[in-house]
Design a protein around this motif. Structure first.
Motif: not given
Ligand code: 5AD
Length: 462
Positions: A176, A178, A252, A279, A289, A291
């Motif tokens: 990821h 982020c 996640h 988050q 972000m 996400r």
């Protein structure tokens, strides 16, 4: 007269997340394998390693202070080697060699396989007392900072204490991106271990008396190895003889799938507990972000899990004051806390990490530090309220605990329930590692005080 060479001693001091704790055990395993004795004070060690975290600036500041302190110890103990390992070592690299502390070795998270050789290389002949070493400092320092696409530490085992619980890393690194997070830059992309090695390791642990395992990975539930996705691995691990409790962290939210939830609901050893980092509770912030989920889809995951495991305890991670977060957007996060009623939350103020995309947002978007502080303080207050509310509603239950350690108060032990709640109760040291039932008599808000309601189960005879 020949003198027997004294066994070298190593001390590893770990900061940061569970993965780092597990890496610390890996380093200890590698050194013990090379004949080092592992000791628990730096004063008695020839090699001192500080295993570091880079997730927030605060974590780094703490470690830098500690490294300087150990540098002072090194001055008093010629011959001692001081190393900085882990995520902060990777991030700060060679600059650590130049800073205070007279650091000899800097090694990132992909370098541990070569740890013992690196130390051997650094250790020249000890100069006679009173004589200055002819070797220039620079040629006696080493930085091992290559990220290695394939390094999953296959074939190496941690040195674990004898307890009933063990960390089992199944994945390293993260795919990821982020925008706030340093992890992909210091740990590289996702690397999974072979499923058969993981299962064999758990079998070996169970044979040695471990009954609780926690599978570890940066996004643990995105694990995949050949035809093994995470739910299949989890099921296999949960069925290993002798294993009574299985946990995993950190998942996640996007990879919380019906298949995973099915395994959680049907395998009795998988604990009724899930850490689900949210988050933020605001869609615009989540998007910035990166996400890759919305508040709505996060809530769907919460409902999916609660639908299958109604009593599950949920915890989360929250960041406030991400660049550009408005007051209203921040209030959405408070709403999410109250809506989900998390059993626990780890709460953070955004901390800029050099090189991450969020630091490149326009300067005027950064939230004023005082505002950030007051958002965090209020969030912590909401977490407290929610948590003690949830915990009060659980008073009166009788739960199985695994006894972990002595409490600070005399005669009290601490145990952990399947739902990851800590209970203090009267008991003896001998109970450590045993399972027993306690009633939850009252709550301090975050933890419980209880009474044992039956004798501990006899230890398993193997
Ligand atoms: N600032 C603040 N908190 C952070 N985290 C990760 N990066 C940052 C950052 N730059 C938090 C996230 C993550 C947890 C381990 O640390 O909430 O889930």
């Amino acid at each position: 007269m020949t003198q027997e060479r004294r066994t070298r001693r190593a001390y590893v001091e770990t900061y940061g997340c569970q993965m780092n704790i597990s890496d610390g055990e890996l380093m200890e395993g590698i050194l013990a394998d090379r004949g080092y004795e592992i000791v628990d004070t730096p004063e008695s060690a020839d090699v001192v390693l500080v295993n570091t975290c880079a997730i927030r600036e605060h974590a780094e500041q703490r470690v830098l202070g500690r490294v300087a302190q150990l540098g002072a110890l090194k001055k008093e103990r010629p011959g001692m080697l001081l190393g900085v390992t882990g995520c902060m070592a990777q991030r700060m690299g060679e600059s650590l060699l130049e800073g205070p502390g007279q650091v000899d070795l800097v090694m990132g998270p992909d370098g541990y396989r070569g740890l013992a050789q690196a130390l051997d290389g650094l250790r020249g002949p000890v100069p006679p007392a009173g004589e200055r070493s002819p070797v220039k400092r620079n040629s006696r320092q080493l930085a091992v900072l290559d990220l290695n696409l394939g390094e999953n530490y296959q074939g190496l085992e941690q040195r674990r204490s004898d307890g009933a619980s063990a960390w089992v890393p199944i994945q390293r690194g993260c795919d990821h991106r982020c925008t706030f997070c340093i992890v992909p830059y210091v740990r590289g992309g996702e690397k999974n271990r072979s499923a058969s090695e993981v299962v064999d390791e758990v079998r070996g642990l169970a044979e040695r008396g471990v009954s609780e395992v926690t599978l570890l990975g940066q996004t643990v539930n995105s694990y995949v190895w050949e035809e093994w996705a995470f739910p299949k691995l989890l099921r296999e691990v949960s069925r290993v003889d002798g294993i009574r409790r299985v946990r995993f962290t950190s998942p996640h939210p996007n990879d919380v799938t019906p298949e995973l939830v099915e395994v959680m609901a049907t395998e009795p050893t998988v604990c009724e507990q899930l850490h689900l980092p949210a988050q933020s509770g605001n869609n615009r912030t989540l998007k910035r972000m990166l996400r890759r989920y919305t508040v709505e889809s996060f809530m769907e995951k919460v409902e999916l899990v609660r639908g299958a495991v109604p009593d599950i305890a949920l915890s989360t991670d929250i960041i406030v004051a991400f660049p550009g977060e408005t007051h209203d957007e921040y209030l959405d996060t408070l709403d999410l806390m109250r809506t989900v009623r998390f059993d626990d939350a780890f709460t953070y103020k955004y901390s800029p990490r050099e090189g991450t995309p969020a630091t490149r947002m326009p300067a005027d978007q950064f939230v004023d530090p005082e505002v950030a502080q007051s958002r965090l303080a209020e969030l912590i207050e909401v977490r407290r309220e929610v948590q003690s509310d949830v915990n009060r509603s659980e008073v009166g239950r009788v739960e199985e605990v695994l006894v972990e350690k002595e409490a600070r108060r005399d005669g009290q032990m601490l145990g952990r329930t399947r739902r990851n709640k800590v209970v203090a109760f009267e008991g003896e040291h001998e109970l450590i590692g045993r399972y027993m039932h306690v009633s939850l008599d009252r709550t301090t808000g975050a933890t419980f005080v209880g009474t044992r309601v039956e004798s501990p189960e006899p230890e398993l005879v193997r």
